[in-house]
Design a protein around this motif. Structure first.
Motif: not given
Length: 186
Positions: A48-52, A58-63
């Motif tokens: 879960a940590q690796e996935k987070a 990914e969220a930073q690139s989407l932002l």
């Protein structure tokens, strides 16, 4: 008597009790699943940590992409007020339809919980058979409430002192309201 009829109707309707019992039963069922889920989460914590971390990147690139898209959308917005008004009305109608849909789902969920609660209550009721068949329900009775009108209470009269030789009553003291009015007149 319409108020007492409404009270009788409200007190004799077991649906809210059944909904409450159904919600409690559902909560108990879900709580029984918690220990297994906790163990699974503990075992999968590293994954879960690796996935987070990957999700954060990914969220930073989407932002960054979203900021560019917002800028593009703002500059490309229609300047025609009529088109904006039509879009706003369409959006409002969509939200009304969505609200109606959610209200229907809420009613369905309430009815399901009430039915589940009815089964739970019928099973727990003394006198239920082995198969869980409900026993006969006693009728709820409500006694009518007597409405009492308010009554004005007069101040107690002062007893007249016994006078020697004459039965002349003593002069009454002015009441507070009269005394206040007399003081104001002076």
């Amino acid at each position: 008597m319409p108020i007492t009829d409404e009270i009788k109707k409200t007190l004799s309707d077991p649906t809210p009790l059944y909904a409450l019992a159904g919600a409690g039963d559902l909560a108990y069922e879900k709580l029984r699943e918690v220990p297994g889920r906790v163990e699974a989460l503990a075992a999968d914590r590293k994954g879960a940590q690796e996935k987070a971390t990957a999700t954060l990147q990914e969220a930073q690139s989407l932002l960054t992409g979203a900021q560019a898209k917002v800028t593009e959308t703002v500059t490309g917005m229609p300047t025609d007020l009529k088109a904006l008004q039509e879009r706003a009305q369409g959006f409002a109608l969509q939200q009304v339809a969505r609200a109606v849909e959610l209200a229907v789902k809420a009613k369905e969920t309430y009815d399901e919980l009430a039915e589940r609660g009815k089964v739970v209550v019928d099973k727990a009721r003394p006198g239920a058979s082995e198969e869980g068949e409900p026993s006969e329900r006693p009728e709820l009775t409500v006694e009518p409430v007597e409405v009492v009108e308010p009554v004005e209470v007069a101040e107690p009269a002062e007893p007249a002192p016994a006078a020697e030789g004459g039965a002349e009553p003593a002069p009454k003291k002015p009441s507070r309201a009269r005394k206040g009015a007399a003081d104001a007149a002076e």
